[in-house]
Design an enzyme around this catalytic site. Sequence first.
Site, short mmCIF file in Angstrom:
data_model
loop_
_atom_site.label_atom_id
_atom_site.label_comp_id
_atom_site.label_asym_id
_atom_site.label_seq_id
_atom_site.Cartn_x
_atom_site.Cartn_y
_atom_site.Cartn_z
N SER A 14 5.20 -3.18 -22.22
CA SER A 14 6.34 -3.84 -22.02
C SER A 14 6.40 -4.76 -20.80
O SER A 14 7.00 -5.92 -21.02
CB SER A 14 7.43 -2.95 -21.87
OG SER A 14 7.44 -1.94 -20.50
N ASN A 15 5.59 -4.52 -19.91
CA ASN A 15 5.40 -5.61 -18.77
C ASN A 15 4.47 -6.66 -19.35
O ASN A 15 4.58 -7.65 -18.82
CB ASN A 15 4.79 -4.83 -17.58
CG ASN A 15 5.74 -4.24 -16.64
OD1 ASN A 15 6.59 -5.15 -16.06
ND2 ASN A 15 5.77 -2.98 -16.42
N LYS A 64 -18.84 4.59 -16.37
CA LYS A 64 -17.57 3.91 -15.76
C LYS A 64 -18.40 2.41 -15.54
O LYS A 64 -17.74 1.26 -15.90
CB LYS A 64 -17.15 4.29 -14.46
CG LYS A 64 -16.04 3.45 -14.00
CD LYS A 64 -15.75 4.02 -12.67
CE LYS A 64 -14.25 3.26 -12.22
NZ LYS A 64 -13.67 3.97 -11.06
N ARG A 65 -19.78 2.26 -15.34
CA ARG A 65 -20.29 0.96 -15.06
C ARG A 65 -20.48 0.45 -16.35
O ARG A 65 -20.12 -0.76 -16.26
CB ARG A 65 -21.75 1.38 -14.33
CG ARG A 65 -22.45 0.24 -14.03
CD ARG A 65 -23.87 0.25 -13.51
NE ARG A 65 -23.58 0.77 -12.06
CZ ARG A 65 -23.91 0.29 -10.98
NH1 ARG A 65 -24.15 -0.83 -10.96
NH2 ARG A 65 -23.84 0.91 -9.96
N MET A 89 -4.43 1.99 -16.49
CA MET A 89 -4.32 3.36 -15.77
C MET A 89 -5.76 3.91 -15.64
O MET A 89 -6.01 4.93 -15.73
CB MET A 89 -3.53 4.45 -16.73
CG MET A 89 -2.41 4.10 -16.94
SD MET A 89 -1.23 3.86 -15.48
CE MET A 89 -1.15 5.67 -14.81
N ARG A 90 -6.63 2.87 -15.32
CA ARG A 90 -7.94 3.25 -14.78
C ARG A 90 -8.25 2.78 -13.35
O ARG A 90 -7.91 1.44 -13.17
CB ARG A 90 -9.16 2.69 -15.61
CG ARG A 90 -8.81 3.05 -16.99
CD ARG A 90 -9.58 4.11 -17.65
NE ARG A 90 -9.40 4.34 -19.01
CZ ARG A 90 -9.72 5.41 -19.64
NH1 ARG A 90 -10.33 6.45 -18.62
NH2 ARG A 90 -9.39 5.74 -20.91
N ASN A 106 -1.82 -6.13 -9.14
CA ASN A 106 -1.25 -4.85 -9.84
C ASN A 106 0.10 -4.80 -9.52
O ASN A 106 0.64 -5.15 -8.39
CB ASN A 106 -2.06 -3.69 -9.20
CG ASN A 106 -1.74 -2.39 -9.91
OD1 ASN A 106 -1.39 -2.39 -11.02
ND2 ASN A 106 -1.74 -1.39 -9.09
N HIS A 108 2.92 -1.55 -9.07
CA HIS A 108 2.91 -0.21 -8.67
C HIS A 108 4.48 0.18 -8.59
O HIS A 108 5.23 -0.43 -7.73
CB HIS A 108 2.33 -0.03 -7.53
CG HIS A 108 2.23 1.53 -7.12
ND1 HIS A 108 1.20 2.26 -7.90
CD2 HIS A 108 2.81 2.36 -6.27
CE1 HIS A 108 1.27 3.68 -7.28
NE2 HIS A 108 2.50 3.56 -6.34
#
Length: 189
Positions: A14-15, A64-65, A89-90, A106, A108
Amino acid sequence: MVKNIAVMASGGGSNFENLAVKSDFLNMKIKVLIIDSPEIYAAERAERLKIPCRIVNRQDFKSKREFEAGIMSALADFEIDYIVLAGFMRILSADFINCYENKIINLHPSLLPAFKGKNGIEDAFNYGVKVTGVTVHFVDAGIDTGKIIDQTAVIIEDGDTLATLEEKIHQTEYELYPAALKKVFDGRV
């Protein structure tokens, strides 16, 4: 000068859609939406808005890399000025962030530095504060510790539930995020 943006999301989007609708006002062009799972509704929004979407599925990578290298590879297809996180969400690594220093922004759902992390709304509600809010900040190697661009307070009223507070926070996000990005793009931050 028009800013080229990559939006990264992990949910409904939505954002992302709000920013896409306001992109002319913001003097920006969303060049790509990066999502981290194929089942994310944000992808449907991107299709409807005719914005390219790249799925970089975290499950497809051993580390993750490697996952972040996949994101960088997807970004390399576009000339990007800023990365805008919209419910992504990471937690990004310091190495990834350093590649885009002061270029990742970001949103928040709390008045930072209070209630950092992924449950900002619920944490503020459960703590019993009467004022929480929304913060837009640059991303650094910490968790929700980057330089604050802008904030708006949200009052928690008697009778508010977690659901009504979440709705208030989201409505505030839809106003604050574009205004904060405009400050950045206009060189006022």
